[in-house]
Each structure stands twice: as structure tokens, then as C-alpha cells.
Design an enzyme around this catalytic site. Structure first.
Site, PDB file in Angstrom:
ATOM      1  N   LYS A  65      14.937   6.874  72.462  1.00 36.96           N
ATOM      2  CA  LYS A  65      15.205   5.512  71.995  1.00 36.96           C
ATOM      3  C   LYS A  65      14.698   5.281  70.569  1.00 36.96           C
ATOM      4  O   LYS A  65      15.329   4.594  69.778  1.00 36.96           O
ATOM      5  CB  LYS A  65      14.516   4.529  72.952  1.00 36.96           C
ATOM      6  CG  LYS A  65      14.914   3.082  72.748  1.00 36.96           C
ATOM      7  CD  LYS A  65      14.150   2.196  73.728  1.00 36.96           C
ATOM      8  CE  LYS A  65      14.677   0.791  73.739  1.00 36.96           C
ATOM      9  NZ  LYS A  65      15.887   0.623  74.533  1.00 36.96           N
ATOM     10  N   LEU A  92      17.526  -2.818  76.333  1.00 34.82           N
ATOM     11  CA  LEU A  92      16.301  -3.466  75.850  1.00 34.82           C
ATOM     12  C   LEU A  92      16.065  -3.020  74.412  1.00 34.82           C
ATOM     13  O   LEU A  92      16.356  -1.884  74.049  1.00 34.82           O
ATOM     14  CB  LEU A  92      15.108  -3.043  76.708  1.00 34.82           C
ATOM     15  CG  LEU A  92      15.025  -3.654  78.103  1.00 34.82           C
ATOM     16  CD1 LEU A  92      13.822  -3.100  78.842  1.00 34.82           C
ATOM     17  CD2 LEU A  92      14.946  -5.169  78.030  1.00 34.82           C
ATOM     18  N   ASN A 107      19.146 -13.484  71.823  1.00 39.67           N
ATOM     19  CA  ASN A 107      20.063 -13.009  72.864  1.00 39.67           C
ATOM     20  C   ASN A 107      20.710 -14.187  73.576  1.00 39.67           C
ATOM     21  O   ASN A 107      20.146 -15.281  73.623  1.00 39.67           O
ATOM     22  CB  ASN A 107      19.280 -12.168  73.886  1.00 39.67           C
ATOM     23  CG  ASN A 107      20.162 -11.578  74.973  1.00 39.67           C
ATOM     24  OD1 ASN A 107      21.274 -11.105  74.696  1.00 39.67           O
ATOM     25  ND2 ASN A 107      19.690 -11.602  76.202  1.00 39.67           N
ATOM     26  N   HIS A 109      22.303 -15.176  77.399  1.00 33.81           N
ATOM     27  CA  HIS A 109      22.295 -14.687  78.781  1.00 33.81           C
ATOM     28  C   HIS A 109      23.025 -15.700  79.671  1.00 33.81           C
ATOM     29  O   HIS A 109      22.788 -16.911  79.555  1.00 33.81           O
ATOM     30  CB  HIS A 109      20.852 -14.498  79.258  1.00 33.81           C
ATOM     31  CG  HIS A 109      20.788 -13.903  80.625  1.00 33.81           C
ATOM     32  ND1 HIS A 109      20.993 -12.554  80.874  1.00 33.81           N
ATOM     33  CD2 HIS A 109      20.580 -14.481  81.839  1.00 33.81           C
ATOM     34  CE1 HIS A 109      20.908 -12.338  82.174  1.00 33.81           C
ATOM     35  NE2 HIS A 109      20.665 -13.487  82.781  1.00 33.81           N
TER      36      HIS A 109
HETATM   37  C1  GRF Z   1      28.056 -12.621  77.941  1.00 37.45           C
HETATM   38  O1  GRF Z   1      28.303 -13.270  79.152  1.00 37.45           O
HETATM   39  C2  GRF Z   1      26.609 -12.696  77.574  1.00 37.45           C
HETATM   40  O2  GRF Z   1      25.983 -13.841  78.062  1.00 37.45           O
HETATM   41  C3  GRF Z   1      26.046 -11.475  78.231  1.00 37.45           C
HETATM   42  O3  GRF Z   1      27.039 -10.505  78.100  1.00 37.45           O
HETATM   43  C4  GRF Z   1      28.309 -11.126  78.047  1.00 37.45           C
HETATM   44  C5  GRF Z   1      29.049 -10.586  76.861  1.00 37.45           C
HETATM   45  O4  GRF Z   1      30.400 -10.987  76.854  1.00 37.45           O
HETATM   46  N1  GRF Z   1      24.777 -11.116  77.629  1.00 37.45           N
HETATM   47  P1  GRF Z   1      31.316 -10.704  75.584  1.00 37.45           P
HETATM   48  O5  GRF Z   1      31.288  -9.203  75.333  1.00 37.45           O
HETATM   49  O6  GRF Z   1      30.771 -11.484  74.434  1.00 37.45           O
HETATM   50  O7  GRF Z   1      32.683 -11.153  75.988  1.00 37.45           O
END
Ligand code: GRF
Length: 188
Positions: A65, A92, A107, A109
Site C-alpha cells: 500500500k 482505506l 468521503n 457514504h
Molecule cells: C456512492 O453511493 C457513494 O456514496 C459510495 O460509493 C458510491 C459511488 O457511486 N461511497 P458512483 O460511482 O459515484 O456512481
């Protein structure tokens, strides 16, 4: 906003959030690089369509990594990147990138963290039977979806929802909440 707000987006997948950033006229001129760890990912095509430079690297091609992230760091430094926005980057972030970009990695989520961290957050929410879930935007630390929360928005879970229908509703919120939050952050 100053001239020195240079953004790198890290993504591994479809890139619908990347697209939402690129389509935002305030953000677009600041996006200098896409970093992708999955050759062939759809997000790469999207970046190429918009003429955004792409670095594709597989961690498996490096001894570990640290050397993988050192290679990425070199590209970030070449482009004088100041902010990193993760958008479906399924790894990560290690100390090699966390230290030089302390407080500058963000990020998104698809849940109301701290609920349902990690993989399959939509599936986790459906399985738990919650009546609402949502979207969280947070600073990245060494943990999995654990850094300080910047913004959250709830999304209802409706009777009869499948993973697909709920994901579509969640992503619709992502595509406005992420660009709005980015504009606030880089304007500070
Ligand atoms: C999203 O739902 C984000 O929240 C998660 O991964 C997904 C990525 O979707 N971390 P995309 O590739 O932007 O369509």
C-alpha cells in the site's frame, strides 16, 4: 475561492458522483485529476470525455500500500492538488496520503453514519428495517467511514423498496449534497 484549489477525485466505479462534480460549474475548473484503482471502470470514460487527466493504478501492481500511495502522491504533487474527494473509492487511505493531506480528504457514504459503515450500506439499511437512511459527507481518517461528519441528509425508506430503488433515491441526494458541500469547503 482562490486559484489554488486543485481537486483530485478518487473513484473506483461508475462515477456518477464524479460526473455530478464535473457538471457543477463552480467545481469543474478546479478538478485537475481523477485517480482510479480499477482499470476499465466507467468513471475513467467519464473523465476522458471531459478531458480530465486520469491516473489508473492497481495496488496489486505494487509491493504494498505504501509504494502504491507514494506513486499516487507523486501525481498529486505534480498537479499541486490541495483537496481530495473520494467518490466510491473502495479503499482505506493510508498514512502516506493522510499525513500530507490532513483535513483535506473527504468521503461520501450512502448512510447516516455512524449507522451502516463499510460495504453494502444500502443493503444493510434494508436488512435493518429502518424507515430512513441517508447520505453522509465526512472528513477521512484512518478508520472505515469514521471521520468527523461535515453534512448529512436523510432519505426515506419506502415500503417495497429494493436495493435498486433505494439506491436510486440515495444517489439522487448524493448528486446534489456532494457538490454543494464541496463548494462550501473550498470557499472557506
Ligand atoms: C456512492 O453511493 C457513494 O456514496 C459510495 O460509493 C458510491 C459511488 O457511486 N461511497 P458512483 O460511482 O459515484 O456512481
Amino acid at each position: 475561492m482562490t486559484e489554488h484549489m486543485n481537486i483530485a477525485v478518487f473513484a473506483s466505479g461508475s462515477g456518477s458522483n464524479f460526473q455530478a462534480m464535473v457538471e457543477h460549474e463552480t467545481i469543474r475548473p478546479h478538478i485537475k485529476l481523477l485517480v482510479c484503482d480499477k482499470p476499465g471502470a466507467k468513471v475513467i470514460d467519464r473523465a476522458e470525455q471531459y478531458g480530465i487527466p486520469v491516473v489508473v493504478r492497481r495496488q496489486a501492481d505494487f509491493p504494498g500500500k505504501e509504494s502504491y500511495e507514494q506513486d499516487i502522491l507523486k501525481h498529486l504533487q505534480e498537479q499541486t492538488i490541495t483537496w481530495i474527494f473520494l467518490a466510491g473509492y473502495m479503499r482505506l487511505i493510508g498514512p502516506t496520503l493522510l499525513h500530507p493531506f490532513s483535513g483535506k480528504i473527504v468521503n461520501i457514504h450512502p448512510s447516516l453514519l455512524p449507522d451502516f459503515p463499510g460495504l453494502n450500506a444500502i443493503q444493510q439499511a434494508l436488512k435493518a428495517g429502518v424507515r430512513e437512511t441517508g447520505v453522509t459527507i465526512h472528513f477521512v481518517d484512518a478508520g472505515m467511514d469514521t471521520g468527523p461528519v461535515i453534512a448529512q441528509q436523510t432519505v426515506p425508506v419506502l415500503p417495497g423498496d429494493t436495493e435498486n430503488t433505494l439506491q436510486t433515491r440515495v444517489q439522487k441526494v448524493e448528486h446534489t449534497l456532494y457538490p454543494e458541500t464541496i463548494v462550501k469547503l473550498i470557499n472557506k
